[in-house]
Design a protein around this motif. Structure first.
Motif, short mmCIF file in Angstrom:
data_model
loop_
_atom_site.label_atom_id
_atom_site.label_comp_id
_atom_site.label_asym_id
_atom_site.label_seq_id
_atom_site.Cartn_x
_atom_site.Cartn_y
_atom_site.Cartn_z
N ILE A 7 16.10 8.40 -5.92
CA ILE A 7 15.14 8.18 -4.84
C ILE A 7 13.80 8.77 -5.24
CG2 ILE A 7 14.60 8.60 -2.43
CD1 ILE A 7 17.53 9.10 -2.00
N ARG A 9 12.36 8.73 -7.82
CA ARG A 9 11.61 8.01 -8.83
C ARG A 9 10.52 7.14 -8.20
NH1 ARG A 9 14.55 3.48 -10.73
NH2 ARG A 9 13.20 2.65 -9.15
N LYS A 10 9.61 7.77 -7.55
CA LYS A 10 8.41 7.10 -7.07
C LYS A 10 7.35 7.32 -8.14
CE LYS A 10 6.51 4.80 -4.37
NZ LYS A 10 5.42 4.18 -3.79
N ILE A 23 1.76 -4.84 -11.81
CA ILE A 23 2.28 -5.76 -10.80
C ILE A 23 1.36 -6.96 -10.63
CG2 ILE A 23 2.55 -5.98 -8.29
CD1 ILE A 23 3.91 -3.21 -8.44
N TYR A 119 8.23 -9.00 0.39
CA TYR A 119 8.04 -7.97 1.41
C TYR A 119 9.17 -6.94 1.40
CZ TYR A 119 3.88 -9.80 3.61
OH TYR A 119 2.58 -10.17 3.84
N LEU A 120 10.26 -7.24 0.73
CA LEU A 120 11.34 -6.25 0.60
C LEU A 120 11.02 -5.24 -0.49
CD1 LEU A 120 14.63 -8.36 0.72
CD2 LEU A 120 13.97 -6.55 2.28
N ALA A 121 10.10 -5.59 -1.36
CA ALA A 121 9.82 -4.75 -2.53
C ALA A 121 8.73 -3.73 -2.19
CB ALA A 121 9.38 -5.62 -3.70
N PRO A 122 8.76 -2.58 -2.87
CA PRO A 122 7.78 -1.54 -2.57
C PRO A 122 6.38 -1.82 -3.11
CG PRO A 122 9.27 -0.81 -4.30
CD PRO A 122 9.77 -2.14 -3.84
N ALA A 123 6.24 -2.81 -3.97
CA ALA A 123 4.91 -3.13 -4.51
C ALA A 123 3.94 -3.36 -3.37
CB ALA A 123 4.99 -4.37 -5.39
N ALA B 83 7.15 2.06 2.12
CA ALA B 83 7.24 1.89 0.66
C ALA B 83 8.40 2.71 0.10
CB ALA B 83 5.92 2.28 0.00
N ARG B 86 11.66 0.99 1.03
CA ARG B 86 11.91 -0.18 0.18
C ARG B 86 12.36 0.23 -1.21
NH1 ARG B 86 6.39 -3.33 1.91
NH2 ARG B 86 7.11 -3.96 3.96
N ASN B 87 11.81 1.31 -1.66
CA ASN B 87 12.16 1.81 -2.98
C ASN B 87 13.62 2.24 -3.05
OD1 ASN B 87 10.89 2.10 -5.46
ND2 ASN B 87 10.90 4.33 -5.25
N TYR B 116 9.54 -3.88 -8.19
CA TYR B 116 10.23 -2.65 -7.79
C TYR B 116 9.91 -1.50 -8.74
CZ TYR B 116 13.01 -4.85 -4.13
OH TYR B 116 13.40 -5.47 -2.98
N HIS B 163 16.69 -2.74 -9.42
CA HIS B 163 16.00 -1.45 -9.54
C HIS B 163 16.94 -0.27 -9.34
CE1 HIS B 163 15.92 -2.33 -5.30
NE2 HIS B 163 15.42 -1.17 -5.00
#
Ligand SMILES: Nc1ncnc2c1ncn2[C@@H]1O[C@H](COP(=O)(O)OP(=O)(O)OP(=O)(O)O)[C@@H](O)[C@H]1O
Ligand SMILES: [Mg+2]
Lengths: 291, 331
Positions: A7, A9-10, A23, A119-123, B83, B86-87, B116, B163
């Motif tokens: 988790i 890993r942001k 991206i 929209y599901l992705a964090p990008a 964010a 989602r991650n 991702y 991911h």
């Protein structure tokens, strides 16, 4: 624990920037890949401006006797109406494809369900949209170049006249506000789930306001003012001025370029915020996934 | 890992009556959901069509903003920190939609890996491992439009794993799969769970939920009507069950059976070719081995044992008076 690590890993802040650019590039690349699976679309992109140029040019030639070069020069500042027309219709194609770019993208991704997947992705949405715009720019610049060169060959124009570098500056800076407008159109499509409506009228209106076939100097005052708050008008005139010497709106190239620069800041901010507002509104109700 | 408190979601829909007349109506898809899903759980969401499962998942995955209430995923609020949420989630939501049909499977995976934040140098390796694991070698480099429905589902599943998120949310992943493919997918889900992932698994097939999930919540009309392990849920509605034993059973064995713990009643019937023993108990699983042991000790020969099974279908019926197959969307 392993899970905790995953988790955490942001992206680190220094890397976040690079990743965002990554991206944007990936989105642009994927869109180019997608369009490359429809061969023929490039050919259409290239040929359309030539066809739209040919009509007024051939019309002009067939009426050569009655063509009033002096009146044309008085209104436009140049007697070279063939390159004037070719630049105009090339610009029209670039501007209109850019205008519909985001909207058509939204519609396509809505229909395939991939919009929801994005929209599901964090990008961040910003960089995804930037990637879409980048794709649109690459695509229209390539087809612009090809069609301009081809058009010069067909109509016997010297493509190397005037200040080419300056013309390019107007083109690149001028496209930025157009993508701002494109975001506004994209927001409308996101909401209405319909991309085709009004396009015919908007296309015609764009060509009128940009002064493609008639210089805006012949417009009645009100219409001229409207044309002057439409950023592509400045781009189109700037390019014609740089290449053909038709004259600046503000007597100097840097003043005109400055106006475009202001538009280039305002329009994308406006467009992106409107897009975000509509997006929020959709998420509050049925989401962006419905089509 | 996942906490949901009093979550509600109301859709505003425009109803059409004929060509022009429309009216607005509110559809209450979620009416105060409370859920706690622990780290490492394989949690089932079971409910009939229109119960609100997909809506709940869309709220948890930040696709929809809840109308009221809160939800936190891995410590992040779904509204405040989308964010991060989602991650933390790999999600398979709409099956074969949500893929680029003109691209190959591999191109799709590379694209979503980028979205991702999977670092470029890890992407190819990660994708290669997924292709191996899900056995997609044969079709991964073909455009998705040429895939069978099952192959598309597999790719969608791979997309959810790309991911390597600690939480997996799967909305009816076996919906369009045939029996062997569904079994294969469930086996992989079980493996992923064994590796430590938290998994939320939505289905309206009760056998699937029963077989796969450790804990589940039964959702109906936007509320959780029951929650627990499959056994707890069964016990909640049926206090006792009846075990049926057939064979040659000496009647004097019944007394010893009667004295086994948690046995309530014993009855024996004589049939043409032997006996039938009925044992009512509140703990059928504990009783069964002891029952058989006792009977053997009395020299019985057993031909058939039918443990009565309360299914989750029965549980749902007991709680709502309806069957799972019934469609509640029109109400
Ligand atoms: N976009 C929408 N607009 C309006 N109402 C909706 C929308 N999506 C779902 N609903 C309604 O919300 C309720 C819950 O739907 P949802 O899709 O969450 O159910 P579900 O449990 O996933 O059902 P299924 O098993 O059929 O997938 C239904 O009554 C449905 O009609
Ligand atoms: Mg559903």
């Amino acid at each position: 624990m392993v899970v905790e690590e995953r988790i955490a890993r942001k992206p680190r802040r220094s890397l976040a920037w690079l990743q965002s650019i990554g991206i944007m590039l990936k989105v642009a690349e994927t869109q180019l890949r997608l369009i490359s699976r429809y061969p023929g679309s490039l050919a259409i992109d290239v040929i359309m401006p030539i066809v739209t140029t040919a009509i007024p040019i051939l019309l002009g030639r067939s009426l050569t006797g009655s063509f009033d070069a002096q009146a044309f020069a008085a209104n436009t500042g140049t007697t070279d109406y063939v390159p004037y027309m070719l630049i105009g219709s090339s610009m029209l194609t670039v501007v209109t494809t850019a205008l519909w770019n985001v909207g058509f993208w939204v519609r396509r991704e809505q229909q395939t369900g991939t919009l929801e997947a994005i929209y599901l992705a964090p990008a961040s949405r910003f960089w995804v949209l930037a990637g879409v715009a980048l794709y649109g720019m690459v695509r229209s610049l390539v087809s612009l170049l090809l069609s301009f060169i081809l058009g010069c060959l067909i109509f016997g124009i010297n493509p190397l006249q005037g200040h080419i570098g300056l013309a390019f500056s107007f083109l690149l800076l001028g496209l930025v506000p157009v993508y701002g407008l494109s975001l506004i159109y994209g927001a409308v499509v996101l909401r209405l789930k319909e991309a085709g409506a009004l396009i015919q009228i908007a296309q015609w209106l764009t060509s009128l306001l940009m002064g493609i076939y008639f210089p805006i100097t012949v417009f009645p005052p009100l219409l001229r003012w409207i044309a002057l708050v439409f950023p592509p008008t400045w781009m189109n005139n700037g390019i014609r001025a740089a290449l053909l010497g038709v004259g600046w709106f503000f007597d100097s190239w840097y003043a005109d370029l400055g106006v475009l620069a202001v538009f280039a800041v305002i329009m994308p901010v406006l467009g992106y915020n409107l897009f975000a507002v509509v997006e929020r509104k959709m998420q509050r109700n049925e989401g962006v996934g419905t089509f | 890992m996942i906490q949901v408190r009093q979550l509600t979601k109301t859709y505003q829909v425009r109803e059409r009556h004929g060509l022009f007349a429309t009216s607005k109506r509110a559809v209450h898809a979620l009416n105060g959901i409370d859920l706690d899903i622990e780290r490492g759980a394989l949690f089932g969401l079971l409910g009939p069509n229109g119960a609100g499962k997909t809506t709940l998942i869309k709220c948890l995955t930040t696709l929809l903003l809840p109308t009221s209430g809160t939800a936190t995923i891995a410590g992040h609020d779904v509204v405040q920190a989308p964010a991060q949420v989602r991650n933390a989630i790999g999600c398979m939501l709409m099956g074969e939609r949500g893929l680029y049909w003109k691209l190959t499977g591999r191109e799709n995976l590379a694209y979503f890996a980028a979205l991702y934040f999977v670092p470029r140098h890890e992407r190819n390796q990660r994708i290669a491992r997924l292709i191996d694991r899900l056995r997609m070698q044969d079709f991964i480099d073909r455009p998705v439009e040429s895939y069978s429905s099952g192959q598309k589902m597999k790719l969608a599943f791979a997309k959810a794993l790309v991911h390597d998120a600690p939480i997996l949310v799967l909305d009816e992943p076996t919906n369009t799969l045939d029996v062997p493919s569904a079994r294969e997918l469930r086996a992989i889900v079980a493996e992923l769970h064994a590796e430590g992932r938290t998994i939320v698994y939505t289905t309206h097939v009760m056998t699937e939920a029963e077989q796969l999930c450790q804990r589940l919540a039964i959702v109906d009309r936007g509320t959780v009507i029951a929650q627990g392990t499959p056994d707890e849920l069964r016990r909640q509605v049926v206090a006792t069950e009846v075990i049926q034993v057939r064979g040659q059973i000496p009647p004097r064995a019944t007394l010893s059976v009667q004295s086994l713990p948690s046995v309530r009643e014993v009855a024996i019937a004589t049939l043409d070719d032997g006996h039938e023993l009925l044992v009512r108990t509140s703990e059928p699983r504990q009783v069964l081995p002891k029952l058989i042991e006792t009977l053997y000790a009395y020299g019985a020969s057993i031909e058939d044992v039918v443990p009565s099974r309360t299914t989750l279908e029965d549980v749902f019926m007991a709680l709502t008076g309806r069957t799972l197959a019934e469609d509640t969307r029109t109400r």
